[in-house]
Scaffold this motif. Structure first.
Motif, PDB file in Angstrom:
ATOM      1  N   VAL A  38       0.872  -1.174   0.000  1.00 38.08           N
ATOM      2  CA  VAL A  38       0.000   0.000   0.000  1.00 38.08           C
ATOM      3  C   VAL A  38       0.909   1.224   0.000  1.00 38.08           C
ATOM      4  O   VAL A  38       1.717   1.416   0.919  1.00 38.08           O
ATOM      5  CB  VAL A  38      -0.957   0.034   1.204  1.00 38.08           C
ATOM      6  CG1 VAL A  38      -1.815   1.311   1.158  1.00 38.08           C
ATOM      7  CG2 VAL A  38      -1.859  -1.198   1.220  1.00 38.08           C
ATOM      8  N   ALA A  39       0.807   2.007  -1.059  1.00 35.52           N
ATOM      9  CA  ALA A  39       1.560   3.255  -1.160  1.00 35.52           C
ATOM     10  C   ALA A  39       0.698   4.372  -0.594  1.00 35.52           C
ATOM     11  O   ALA A  39      -0.451   4.535  -1.014  1.00 35.52           O
ATOM     12  CB  ALA A  39       1.925   3.534  -2.617  1.00 35.52           C
ATOM     13  N   VAL A  40       1.237   5.119   0.351  1.00 37.17           N
ATOM     14  CA  VAL A  40       0.443   6.108   1.069  1.00 37.17           C
ATOM     15  C   VAL A  40       1.011   7.508   0.907  1.00 37.17           C
ATOM     16  O   VAL A  40       2.223   7.705   0.833  1.00 37.17           O
ATOM     17  CB  VAL A  40       0.336   5.766   2.576  1.00 37.17           C
ATOM     18  CG1 VAL A  40      -0.392   4.452   2.777  1.00 37.17           C
ATOM     19  CG2 VAL A  40       1.707   5.733   3.250  1.00 37.17           C
ATOM     20  N   CYS A  41       0.105   8.458   0.848  1.00 38.51           N
ATOM     21  CA  CYS A  41       0.471   9.867   0.961  1.00 38.51           C
ATOM     22  C   CYS A  41       0.683  10.116   2.455  1.00 38.51           C
ATOM     23  O   CYS A  41      -0.268  10.103   3.229  1.00 38.51           O
ATOM     24  CB  CYS A  41      -0.657  10.732   0.408  1.00 38.51           C
ATOM     25  SG  CYS A  41      -0.380  12.475   0.662  1.00 38.51           S
ATOM     26  N   ASN A  42       1.918  10.278   2.867  1.00 36.55           N
ATOM     27  CA  ASN A  42       2.270  10.307   4.288  1.00 36.55           C
ATOM     28  C   ASN A  42       2.345  11.710   4.879  1.00 36.55           C
ATOM     29  O   ASN A  42       2.885  11.894   5.965  1.00 36.55           O
ATOM     30  CB  ASN A  42       3.598   9.580   4.516  1.00 36.55           C
ATOM     31  CG  ASN A  42       4.698  10.052   3.589  1.00 36.55           C
ATOM     32  OD1 ASN A  42       4.545  10.011   2.371  1.00 36.55           O
ATOM     33  ND2 ASN A  42       5.807  10.497   4.134  1.00 36.55           N
ATOM     34  N   THR A  43       1.807  12.695   4.174  1.00 37.42           N
ATOM     35  CA  THR A  43       1.756  14.054   4.713  1.00 37.42           C
ATOM     36  C   THR A  43       0.329  14.585   4.630  1.00 37.42           C
ATOM     37  O   THR A  43      -0.492  14.096   3.862  1.00 37.42           O
ATOM     38  CB  THR A  43       2.689  15.020   3.943  1.00 37.42           C
ATOM     39  OG1 THR A  43       2.241  15.133   2.596  1.00 37.42           O
ATOM     40  CG2 THR A  43       4.134  14.539   3.981  1.00 37.42           C
ATOM     41  N   GLY A  44       0.071  15.598   5.429  1.00 36.60           N
ATOM     42  CA  GLY A  44      -1.178  16.341   5.347  1.00 36.60           C
ATOM     43  C   GLY A  44      -2.419  15.544   5.717  1.00 36.60           C
ATOM     44  O   GLY A  44      -2.363  14.524   6.394  1.00 36.60           O
ATOM     45  N   ARG A  45      -3.555  16.043   5.230  1.00 34.13           N
ATOM     46  CA  ARG A  45      -4.856  15.477   5.592  1.00 34.13           C
ATOM     47  C   ARG A  45      -5.029  14.016   5.188  1.00 34.13           C
ATOM     48  O   ARG A  45      -5.630  13.236   5.944  1.00 34.13           O
ATOM     49  CB  ARG A  45      -5.973  16.331   4.995  1.00 34.13           C
ATOM     50  CG  ARG A  45      -6.060  17.702   5.626  1.00 34.13           C
ATOM     51  CD  ARG A  45      -6.964  18.656   4.864  1.00 34.13           C
ATOM     52  NE  ARG A  45      -6.386  19.996   4.929  1.00 34.13           N
ATOM     53  CZ  ARG A  45      -6.764  21.002   4.168  1.00 34.13           C
ATOM     54  NH1 ARG A  45      -7.720  20.834   3.267  1.00 34.13           N
ATOM     55  NH2 ARG A  45      -6.184  22.183   4.292  1.00 34.13           N
ATOM     56  N   PRO A  46      -4.560  13.601   3.996  1.00 35.64           N
ATOM     57  CA  PRO A  46      -4.727  12.180   3.661  1.00 35.64           C
ATOM     58  C   PRO A  46      -4.077  11.257   4.688  1.00 35.64           C
ATOM     59  O   PRO A  46      -4.668  10.256   5.100  1.00 35.64           O
ATOM     60  CB  PRO A  46      -4.060  12.061   2.289  1.00 35.64           C
ATOM     61  CG  PRO A  46      -4.146  13.431   1.699  1.00 35.64           C
ATOM     62  CD  PRO A  46      -3.978  14.360   2.875  1.00 35.64           C
ATOM     63  N   LEU A 105      -3.332  11.930   7.865  1.00 34.30           N
ATOM     64  CA  LEU A 105      -4.049  12.036   9.137  1.00 34.30           C
ATOM     65  C   LEU A 105      -5.333  11.220   9.095  1.00 34.30           C
ATOM     66  O   LEU A 105      -5.688  10.534  10.057  1.00 34.30           O
ATOM     67  CB  LEU A 105      -4.344  13.503   9.438  1.00 34.30           C
ATOM     68  CG  LEU A 105      -4.885  13.822  10.831  1.00 34.30           C
ATOM     69  CD1 LEU A 105      -3.944  13.346  11.918  1.00 34.30           C
ATOM     70  CD2 LEU A 105      -5.142  15.319  10.956  1.00 34.30           C
ATOM     71  N   GLY A 106      -6.019  11.263   7.951  1.00 32.25           N
ATOM     72  CA  GLY A 106      -7.254  10.498   7.801  1.00 32.25           C
ATOM     73  C   GLY A 106      -7.025   8.996   7.882  1.00 32.25           C
ATOM     74  O   GLY A 106      -7.824   8.257   8.479  1.00 32.25           O
ATOM     75  N   MET A 107      -5.931   8.528   7.275  1.00 33.88           N
ATOM     76  CA  MET A 107      -5.651   7.087   7.317  1.00 33.88           C
ATOM     77  C   MET A 107      -5.262   6.630   8.713  1.00 33.88           C
ATOM     78  O   MET A 107      -5.705   5.579   9.179  1.00 33.88           O
ATOM     79  CB  MET A 107      -4.556   6.738   6.306  1.00 33.88           C
ATOM     80  CG  MET A 107      -5.051   6.706   4.876  1.00 33.88           C
ATOM     81  SD  MET A 107      -3.756   6.267   3.697  1.00 33.88           S
ATOM     82  CE  MET A 107      -3.013   7.879   3.382  1.00 33.88           C
ATOM     83  N   LEU A 108      -4.421   7.402   9.378  1.00 34.06           N
ATOM     84  CA  LEU A 108      -3.901   6.978  10.681  1.00 34.06           C
ATOM     85  C   LEU A 108      -4.888   7.209  11.819  1.00 34.06           C
ATOM     86  O   LEU A 108      -4.843   6.523  12.833  1.00 34.06           O
ATOM     87  CB  LEU A 108      -2.592   7.715  10.982  1.00 34.06           C
ATOM     88  CG  LEU A 108      -1.413   7.327  10.101  1.00 34.06           C
ATOM     89  CD1 LEU A 108      -0.232   8.273  10.333  1.00 34.06           C
ATOM     90  CD2 LEU A 108      -0.994   5.880  10.331  1.00 34.06           C
ATOM     91  N   GLY A 109      -5.785   8.179  11.664  1.00 32.24           N
ATOM     92  CA  GLY A 109      -6.765   8.460  12.703  1.00 32.24           C
ATOM     93  C   GLY A 109      -7.871   7.414  12.697  1.00 32.24           C
ATOM     94  O   GLY A 109      -8.317   6.965  11.654  1.00 32.24           O
ATOM     95  N   GLY A 110      -8.323   7.016  13.860  1.00 26.65           N
ATOM     96  CA  GLY A 110      -9.357   5.986  13.929  1.00 26.65           C
ATOM     97  C   GLY A 110      -8.789   4.641  13.524  1.00 26.65           C
ATOM     98  O   GLY A 110      -7.588   4.445  13.453  1.00 26.65           O
ATOM     99  N   GLY A 111      -9.660   3.692  13.210  1.00 23.18           N
ATOM    100  CA  GLY A 111      -9.175   2.352  12.896  1.00 23.18           C
ATOM    101  C   GLY A 111      -9.619   1.786  11.572  1.00 23.18           C
ATOM    102  O   GLY A 111      -9.235   0.675  11.222  1.00 23.18           O
ATOM    103  N   ARG A 112     -10.435   2.535  10.817  1.00 27.26           N
ATOM    104  CA  ARG A 112     -11.016   1.969   9.602  1.00 27.26           C
ATOM    105  C   ARG A 112      -9.948   1.575   8.592  1.00 27.26           C
ATOM    106  O   ARG A 112      -9.978   0.474   8.040  1.00 27.26           O
ATOM    107  CB  ARG A 112     -12.006   2.961   8.980  1.00 27.26           C
ATOM    108  CG  ARG A 112     -12.620   2.452   7.688  1.00 27.26           C
ATOM    109  CD  ARG A 112     -13.632   3.418   7.138  1.00 27.26           C
ATOM    110  NE  ARG A 112     -14.805   3.449   8.007  1.00 27.26           N
ATOM    111  CZ  ARG A 112     -15.831   4.253   7.820  1.00 27.26           C
ATOM    112  NH1 ARG A 112     -15.825   5.126   6.828  1.00 27.26           N
ATOM    113  NH2 ARG A 112     -16.863   4.220   8.620  1.00 27.26           N
ATOM    114  N   TRP A 113      -8.990   2.476   8.311  1.00 28.18           N
ATOM    115  CA  TRP A 113      -7.950   2.178   7.318  1.00 28.18           C
ATOM    116  C   TRP A 113      -7.095   1.006   7.795  1.00 28.18           C
ATOM    117  O   TRP A 113      -6.843   0.060   7.051  1.00 28.18           O
ATOM    118  CB  TRP A 113      -7.082   3.413   7.088  1.00 28.18           C
ATOM    119  CG  TRP A 113      -5.968   3.192   6.111  1.00 28.18           C
ATOM    120  CD1 TRP A 113      -6.069   3.217   4.746  1.00 28.18           C
ATOM    121  CD2 TRP A 113      -4.596   2.922   6.415  1.00 28.18           C
ATOM    122  NE1 TRP A 113      -4.836   2.958   4.174  1.00 28.18           N
ATOM    123  CE2 TRP A 113      -3.915   2.778   5.175  1.00 28.18           C
ATOM    124  CE3 TRP A 113      -3.875   2.782   7.597  1.00 28.18           C
ATOM    125  CZ2 TRP A 113      -2.549   2.509   5.095  1.00 28.18           C
ATOM    126  CZ3 TRP A 113      -2.517   2.511   7.530  1.00 28.18           C
ATOM    127  CH2 TRP A 113      -1.868   2.375   6.288  1.00 28.18           C
TER     128      TRP A 113
END
Length: 198
Positions: A30-38, A40-48
Motif C-alpha cells: 500500500v503506497a500512502v500519501c504520508n503528509t497532510g490530511r490524507p 491524518l485520515g488514514m492513521l486516525g481511527g481504525g477503519r484504514w
C-alpha cells in the motif's frame, strides 16, 4: 480485470485502496500519501488499519520524502496559504503501525520525485504543487523496482482529481512510457495476467 490483477506477482494499491474488490483482492504493497490530511485520515481511527487490503499488505511505501516536504513549507505558506497542513509529516505514524504489525515500510526517495518533476516539464504542465502519489510510484517502480523482463501494468488511473496535481501532463507522461514499451494499461482488451504488474 480483477482476475488479471490478482494474478500479478506484485500488486500495489494506494491510500484507501478504493480499487480493492472490484479491482481484485490481492494487495502486496500500500503506497500512502504520508503528509497532510490524507495521512491524518488514514492513521486516525481504525477503519484504514483494519481494512482487508491494509491487513493483507506486507509493505507500506510512503511517497513523500520528509526533507523535501519540509523544504516546501515556507514557499507554500506564501503561494498556497490554504495548504498550511500540506507538509505535516506523518511518516513516523506509518512506521509505528508497520513495526507493530510486523510489516516493512520504506520512503520513496526525494530524488525520484525530483526526477519526475524534471521529466514532467517536457509535457507543459499547468502550475502545480506536486505530482500525484500514483505517478510518483509509477516512476519509482519503472526506475528502481522493475527488473529486466518485468511487465509493469497500471489499472484504474483516470488522471483526474485534486486541483494542484498536473494531471494533463501526467497523462501525457504515462502515454509516453507506454509508447516506449516501459508500461502498459490494463483494460478490457488487455487482461493478460501480468508479471510484477502494479
Amino acid at each position: 480485470m480483477a482476475g488479471a490483477i490478482d494474478s500479478a506477482d506484485l500488486v500495489i494499491r494506494f491510500n484507501d485502496c478504493r480499487s480493492a474488490e472490484r479491482g481484485g483482492r490481492k494487495t502486496d504493497v500500500v503506497a500512502v500519501c504520508n503528509t497532510g490530511r490524507p495521512a491524518l485520515g488514514m492513521l486516525g481511527g481504525g477503519r484504514w488499519k483494519a481494512s482487508e487490503p491494509v491487513q493483507q499488505a506486507h509493505e507500506f511505501w510512503c511517497v513523500r520524502a520528509s526533507e523535501m516536504f519540509a523544504a516546501m513549507r515556507a514557499p507554500l505558506a506564501i503561494n498556497h496559504p490554504d495548504l498550511d497542513d500540506f507538509c505535516d509529516d506523518y511518516t513516523i505514524g506509518f512506521e509505528t503501525f508497520a513495526r507493530a504489525t510486523g510489516r516493512r515500510v520504506s520512503v520513496v526517495p526525494a530524488a525520484s520525485h525530483q526526477a519526475l518533476d524534471a521529466a514532467l516539464s517536457a509535457f507543459d504542465p499547468s502550475p502545480y504543487v506536486v505530482p500525484s502519489s500514483g505517478l510518483i510510484v509509477i516512476a519509482h517502480v519503472l526506475d528502481a523496482i522493475a527488473g529486466e523482463g518485468d511487465r509493469v501494468v497500471i489499472a484504474g488511473f483516470g488522471h483526474e482529481g485534486w486541483l494542484w496535481h498536473p494531471f494533463a501532463a501526467e497523462r501525457r507522461w504515462v502515454d509516453a512510457q507506454i509508447a516506449a514499451g516501459r508500461l502498459e494499461r490494463l483494460d478490457h482488451q488487455n487482461t493478460t495476467p501480468a508479471s510484477r504488474g502494479t
